[in-house]
Design a protein around this motif. Structure first.
Motif, PDB file in Angstrom:
ATOM      1  N   GLY A 119       0.832  -1.213   0.000  1.00  0.00           N
ATOM      2  CA  GLY A 119       0.000   0.000   0.000  1.00  0.00           C
ATOM      3  C   GLY A 119       0.852   1.242   0.000  1.00  0.00           C
ATOM      4  O   GLY A 119       0.569   2.226  -0.655  1.00  0.00           O
ATOM      5  N   THR A 120       1.932   1.172   0.739  1.00  0.00           N
ATOM      6  CA  THR A 120       2.825   2.331   0.832  1.00  0.00           C
ATOM      7  C   THR A 120       3.571   2.531  -0.464  1.00  0.00           C
ATOM      8  O   THR A 120       3.818   3.656  -0.907  1.00  0.00           O
ATOM      9  CB  THR A 120       3.835   2.126   1.983  1.00  0.00           C
ATOM     10  OG1 THR A 120       3.111   1.908   3.171  1.00  0.00           O
ATOM     11  CG2 THR A 120       4.730   3.333   2.161  1.00  0.00           C
ATOM     12  N   ALA A 121       3.889   1.435  -0.996  1.00  0.00           N
ATOM     13  CA  ALA A 121       4.652   1.526  -2.241  1.00  0.00           C
ATOM     14  C   ALA A 121       3.836   2.125  -3.356  1.00  0.00           C
ATOM     15  O   ALA A 121       4.373   2.659  -4.299  1.00  0.00           O
ATOM     16  CB  ALA A 121       5.130   0.122  -2.625  1.00  0.00           C
ATOM     17  N   ARG A 122       2.489   2.073  -3.205  1.00  0.00           N
ATOM     18  CA  ARG A 122       1.647   2.636  -4.256  1.00  0.00           C
ATOM     19  C   ARG A 122       1.639   4.139  -4.246  1.00  0.00           C
ATOM     20  O   ARG A 122       1.234   4.775  -5.198  1.00  0.00           O
ATOM     21  CB  ARG A 122       0.207   2.093  -4.083  1.00  0.00           C
ATOM     22  CG  ARG A 122       0.063   0.613  -4.511  1.00  0.00           C
ATOM     23  CD  ARG A 122      -1.390   0.262  -4.727  1.00  0.00           C
ATOM     24  NE  ARG A 122      -2.128   0.368  -3.489  1.00  0.00           N
ATOM     25  CZ  ARG A 122      -2.319  -0.645  -2.686  1.00  0.00           C
ATOM     26  NH1 ARG A 122      -1.809  -1.853  -2.971  1.00  0.00           N
ATOM     27  NH2 ARG A 122      -3.033  -0.493  -1.604  1.00  0.00           N
ATOM     28  N   LEU A 123       2.005   4.916  -3.008  1.00  0.00           N
ATOM     29  CA  LEU A 123       2.025   6.385  -2.940  1.00  0.00           C
ATOM     30  C   LEU A 123       3.193   6.896  -3.752  1.00  0.00           C
ATOM     31  O   LEU A 123       4.331   6.474  -3.576  1.00  0.00           O
ATOM     32  CB  LEU A 123       2.171   6.859  -1.490  1.00  0.00           C
ATOM     33  CG  LEU A 123       0.982   6.573  -0.564  1.00  0.00           C
ATOM     34  CD1 LEU A 123       1.313   7.010   0.845  1.00  0.00           C
ATOM     35  CD2 LEU A 123      -0.271   7.294  -1.071  1.00  0.00           C
ATOM     36  N   SER A 124       2.882   7.898  -4.570  1.00  0.00           N
ATOM     37  CA  SER A 124       3.934   8.471  -5.408  1.00  0.00           C
ATOM     38  C   SER A 124       4.722   9.508  -4.650  1.00  0.00           C
ATOM     39  O   SER A 124       4.243  10.060  -3.650  1.00  0.00           O
ATOM     40  CB  SER A 124       3.311   9.107  -6.667  1.00  0.00           C
ATOM     41  OG  SER A 124       2.513  10.228  -6.289  1.00  0.00           O
ATOM     42  N   PRO A 125       5.879   9.828  -5.085  1.00  0.00           N
ATOM     43  CA  PRO A 125       6.676  10.868  -4.423  1.00  0.00           C
ATOM     44  C   PRO A 125       5.988  12.215  -4.421  1.00  0.00           C
ATOM     45  O   PRO A 125       6.087  12.972  -3.463  1.00  0.00           O
ATOM     46  CB  PRO A 125       7.949  10.889  -5.257  1.00  0.00           C
ATOM     47  CG  PRO A 125       8.045   9.540  -5.849  1.00  0.00           C
ATOM     48  CD  PRO A 125       6.641   9.114  -6.143  1.00  0.00           C
ATOM     49  N   VAL A 126       5.252  12.532  -5.416  1.00  0.00           N
ATOM     50  CA  VAL A 126       4.553  13.826  -5.491  1.00  0.00           C
ATOM     51  C   VAL A 126       3.481  13.912  -4.402  1.00  0.00           C
ATOM     52  O   VAL A 126       3.314  14.931  -3.734  1.00  0.00           O
ATOM     53  CB  VAL A 126       3.922  14.008  -6.888  1.00  0.00           C
ATOM     54  CG1 VAL A 126       3.101  15.291  -6.915  1.00  0.00           C
ATOM     55  CG2 VAL A 126       4.979  14.029  -7.963  1.00  0.00           C
ATOM     56  N   THR A 127       2.797  12.780  -4.273  1.00  0.00           N
ATOM     57  CA  THR A 127       1.736  12.769  -3.247  1.00  0.00           C
ATOM     58  C   THR A 127       2.321  12.982  -1.860  1.00  0.00           C
ATOM     59  O   THR A 127       1.789  13.707  -1.025  1.00  0.00           O
ATOM     60  CB  THR A 127       0.983  11.437  -3.300  1.00  0.00           C
ATOM     61  OG1 THR A 127       0.418  11.273  -4.600  1.00  0.00           O
ATOM     62  CG2 THR A 127      -0.132  11.390  -2.252  1.00  0.00           C
ATOM     63  N   ARG A 128       3.410  12.288  -1.665  1.00  0.00           N
ATOM     64  CA  ARG A 128       4.040  12.455  -0.340  1.00  0.00           C
ATOM     65  C   ARG A 128       4.500  13.880  -0.124  1.00  0.00           C
ATOM     66  O   ARG A 128       4.397  14.431   0.980  1.00  0.00           O
ATOM     67  CB  ARG A 128       5.237  11.476  -0.222  1.00  0.00           C
ATOM     68  CG  ARG A 128       4.789  10.024  -0.077  1.00  0.00           C
ATOM     69  CD  ARG A 128       5.903   9.189   0.493  1.00  0.00           C
ATOM     70  NE  ARG A 128       7.054   9.156  -0.414  1.00  0.00           N
ATOM     71  CZ  ARG A 128       7.233   8.273  -1.364  1.00  0.00           C
ATOM     72  NH1 ARG A 128       6.316   7.343  -1.563  1.00  0.00           N
ATOM     73  NH2 ARG A 128       8.306   8.298  -2.113  1.00  0.00           N
ATOM     74  N   VAL A 173       3.154  16.616  -1.358  1.00  0.00           N
ATOM     75  CA  VAL A 173       1.952  17.444  -1.144  1.00  0.00           C
ATOM     76  C   VAL A 173       1.443  17.301   0.284  1.00  0.00           C
ATOM     77  O   VAL A 173       1.093  18.283   0.958  1.00  0.00           O
ATOM     78  CB  VAL A 173       0.859  17.049  -2.164  1.00  0.00           C
ATOM     79  CG1 VAL A 173      -0.464  17.732  -1.803  1.00  0.00           C
ATOM     80  CG2 VAL A 173       1.271  17.421  -3.576  1.00  0.00           C
ATOM     81  N   GLU A 174       1.398  16.070   0.705  1.00  0.00           N
ATOM     82  CA  GLU A 174       0.940  15.836   2.068  1.00  0.00           C
ATOM     83  C   GLU A 174       1.858  16.507   3.084  1.00  0.00           C
ATOM     84  O   GLU A 174       1.421  17.068   4.085  1.00  0.00           O
ATOM     85  CB  GLU A 174       0.860  14.334   2.343  1.00  0.00           C
ATOM     86  CG  GLU A 174      -0.273  13.654   1.590  1.00  0.00           C
ATOM     87  CD  GLU A 174      -0.297  12.165   1.857  1.00  0.00           C
ATOM     88  OE1 GLU A 174       0.675  11.674   2.507  1.00  0.00           O
ATOM     89  OE2 GLU A 174      -1.271  11.504   1.480  1.00  0.00           O
ATOM     90  N   LEU A 175       3.118  16.483   2.851  1.00  0.00           N
ATOM     91  CA  LEU A 175       4.075  17.119   3.754  1.00  0.00           C
ATOM     92  C   LEU A 175       3.887  18.621   3.782  1.00  0.00           C
ATOM     93  O   LEU A 175       3.922  19.266   4.834  1.00  0.00           O
ATOM     94  CB  LEU A 175       5.497  16.746   3.331  1.00  0.00           C
ATOM     95  CG  LEU A 175       6.636  17.352   4.164  1.00  0.00           C
ATOM     96  CD1 LEU A 175       6.522  16.868   5.611  1.00  0.00           C
ATOM     97  CD2 LEU A 175       7.994  16.956   3.577  1.00  0.00           C
ATOM     98  N   SER A 218       2.018  23.635   6.290  1.00  0.00           N
ATOM     99  CA  SER A 218       1.177  24.842   6.206  1.00  0.00           C
ATOM    100  C   SER A 218       0.220  24.935   7.403  1.00  0.00           C
ATOM    101  O   SER A 218       0.038  26.002   7.986  1.00  0.00           O
ATOM    102  CB  SER A 218       0.388  24.807   4.891  1.00  0.00           C
ATOM    103  OG  SER A 218      -0.479  25.926   4.817  1.00  0.00           O
ATOM    104  N   LYS A 219      -0.330  23.806   7.701  1.00  0.00           N
ATOM    105  CA  LYS A 219      -1.249  23.789   8.842  1.00  0.00           C
ATOM    106  C   LYS A 219      -0.518  24.124  10.145  1.00  0.00           C
ATOM    107  O   LYS A 219      -1.013  24.867  10.996  1.00  0.00           O
ATOM    108  CB  LYS A 219      -1.896  22.414   8.942  1.00  0.00           C
ATOM    109  CG  LYS A 219      -2.951  22.316  10.024  1.00  0.00           C
ATOM    110  CD  LYS A 219      -3.586  20.946  10.010  1.00  0.00           C
ATOM    111  CE  LYS A 219      -4.660  20.851  11.082  1.00  0.00           C
ATOM    112  NZ  LYS A 219      -5.303  19.495  11.109  1.00  0.00           N
ATOM    113  N   LYS A 220       0.681  23.610  10.270  1.00  0.00           N
ATOM    114  CA  LYS A 220       1.478  23.878  11.474  1.00  0.00           C
ATOM    115  C   LYS A 220       1.852  25.346  11.554  1.00  0.00           C
ATOM    116  O   LYS A 220       1.837  25.961  12.638  1.00  0.00           O
ATOM    117  CB  LYS A 220       2.714  22.996  11.473  1.00  0.00           C
ATOM    118  CG  LYS A 220       3.536  23.107  12.745  1.00  0.00           C
ATOM    119  CD  LYS A 220       4.703  22.140  12.723  1.00  0.00           C
ATOM    120  CE  LYS A 220       5.505  22.245  14.014  1.00  0.00           C
ATOM    121  NZ  LYS A 220       6.662  21.329  14.021  1.00  0.00           N
ATOM    122  N   VAL A 221       2.188  25.938  10.402  1.00  0.00           N
ATOM    123  CA  VAL A 221       2.559  27.361  10.371  1.00  0.00           C
ATOM    124  C   VAL A 221       1.368  28.223  10.774  1.00  0.00           C
ATOM    125  O   VAL A 221       1.498  29.202  11.518  1.00  0.00           O
ATOM    126  CB  VAL A 221       3.081  27.743   8.967  1.00  0.00           C
ATOM    127  CG1 VAL A 221       3.191  29.254   8.849  1.00  0.00           C
ATOM    128  CG2 VAL A 221       4.413  27.091   8.701  1.00  0.00           C
TER     129      VAL A 221
END
Length: 326
Positions: free
Chosen positions: A16-25, A27-29, A34-37
């Motif tokens: 399942g993890t391997a299916r997340l793309s680097p771009v998605t990761r 964006v999530e980061l 942003s939320k923390k800021v």
């Protein structure tokens, strides 16, 4: 067996993890950052607003307390000046001593008036009693002359001898008249009439028949004259005794008055000396002045420190505002 069961599950997760793309990761980061800021910015804003509110409140409170302190300081400064100049007094000592002096002065005046009245009454009574004593003494003296040659003090005299006796005691006329008046008050009517005749010279004409008669007349005459002399002598002693008692009473009254005047005079002088010194008032005034100066010193230090603190808070507030703008 257990290893066989668990292996497929772990493999599913990795898949399942391997299916997340680097771009998605990425964006999530970024979203997480942003939320923390935003949260941190909100916290900083809250802190800034809290600080501004606190600073304004402190500046307002300290400014108001300084106004009150400065007003109180002005009042204390005037109060200390009035104490030093004697414009105000902190005790009732002056009023109390003034009232005490007035009361003692009134008591002295009242005692003096009473003493004057007592003295006047004494002098009047003394004069009356002295007149009575002089009158009775003169009467006794005249009766002694009138009965000089008679037996057993009988009041029997011829017209010529009585007339001679009254000529010799003409200076006692007023006293003898008073003795007659006293006789009217203390003797029977017959004895008083008899005494008046003897002392005033109103002697009836001799009746030779009655003089030579061995009747009761001479005995009555003799008894009457003796009784009169006894009454007058007793009355004379009473008046002398009363006069002596009155003099003794007056002497005691004078001594008591002098003692009272000395005591009241000392009491008045003590109050006057205390009024001149005002030691209680001075002591209380110095204590009050010291307390006022101590409070004034504390208030001055308080205002100074508060002004310094206000300046510090104002500087910090200005810096925070500038930082917030930037």
């Amino acid at each position: 067996f257990a290893l066989v069961v668990c292996a497929p599950a772990g493999a599913a997760v990795l898949q399942g993890t391997a299916r997340l793309s680097p771009v998605t990761r990425v964006v999530e980061l970024l979203e997480s950052l942003s939320k923390k800021v935003e949260e941190e910015a909100k916290q900083e804003e809250d802190l800034f607003e809290t600080f501004v509110c606190w600073a304004k409140s402190i500046i307002s409170q300290k400014t108001a307390s300084n106004v009150d302190a400065e007003s109180r300081s002005a009042t204390l400064t005037t109060y200390v000046a009035d104490l030093e100049s004697g414009k105000i007094e902190v005790t009732s000592e002056r009023a109390d001593l003034t009232k005490e002096i007035e009361e003692v002065t009134g008591e002295i005046a009242a005692a003096s008036l009473l003493r004057d009245k007592e003295k006047a009454d004494f002098e009047e009574a003394k004069a009356e009693m002295q007149k009575a004593v002089d009158a009775l003494a003169a009467a006794v003296r005249v009766l002694g002359v009138a009965t000089k040659d008679a037996k057993k003090g009988v009041l029997l005299a011829t017209k010529s001898r009585v007339s001679f006796g009254f000529a010799a005691f003409a200076a006692d006329a007023a006293a003898l008249n008073q003795a007659v008046d006293l006789g009217d008050k203390v003797l029977t009517q017959a004895d008083a009439f008899f005494l008046r005749r003897v002392l005033t010279g109103e002697v009836p004409k001799p009746d030779q028949k009655k003089l030579n008669r061995k009747a009761t007349f001479k005995m009555n005459y003799k008894e009457r004259s003796g009784n009169i002399q006894g009454v007058l002598a007793k009355l004379l002693q009473e008046f002398k005794s009363n006069l002596a008692q009155a003099k003794a009473k007056e002497t005691d009254a004078v001594a008591l008055y002098k003692k009272l005047m000395e005591a009241k005079g000392a009491e008045k002088k003590s109050a006057e000396d205390a009024l001149a010194k005002m030691e209680k008032e001075k002591g209380a005034r110095e204590l009050s002045k010291a307390e006022a100066k101590d409070e004034l010193t504390a208030l001055t230090a308080q205002v100074k420190n508060d002004k310094k603190y206000i300046a510090q808070v104002q500087t910090s507030l200005a810096e925070k505002k500038q930082e917030w703008k930037d």
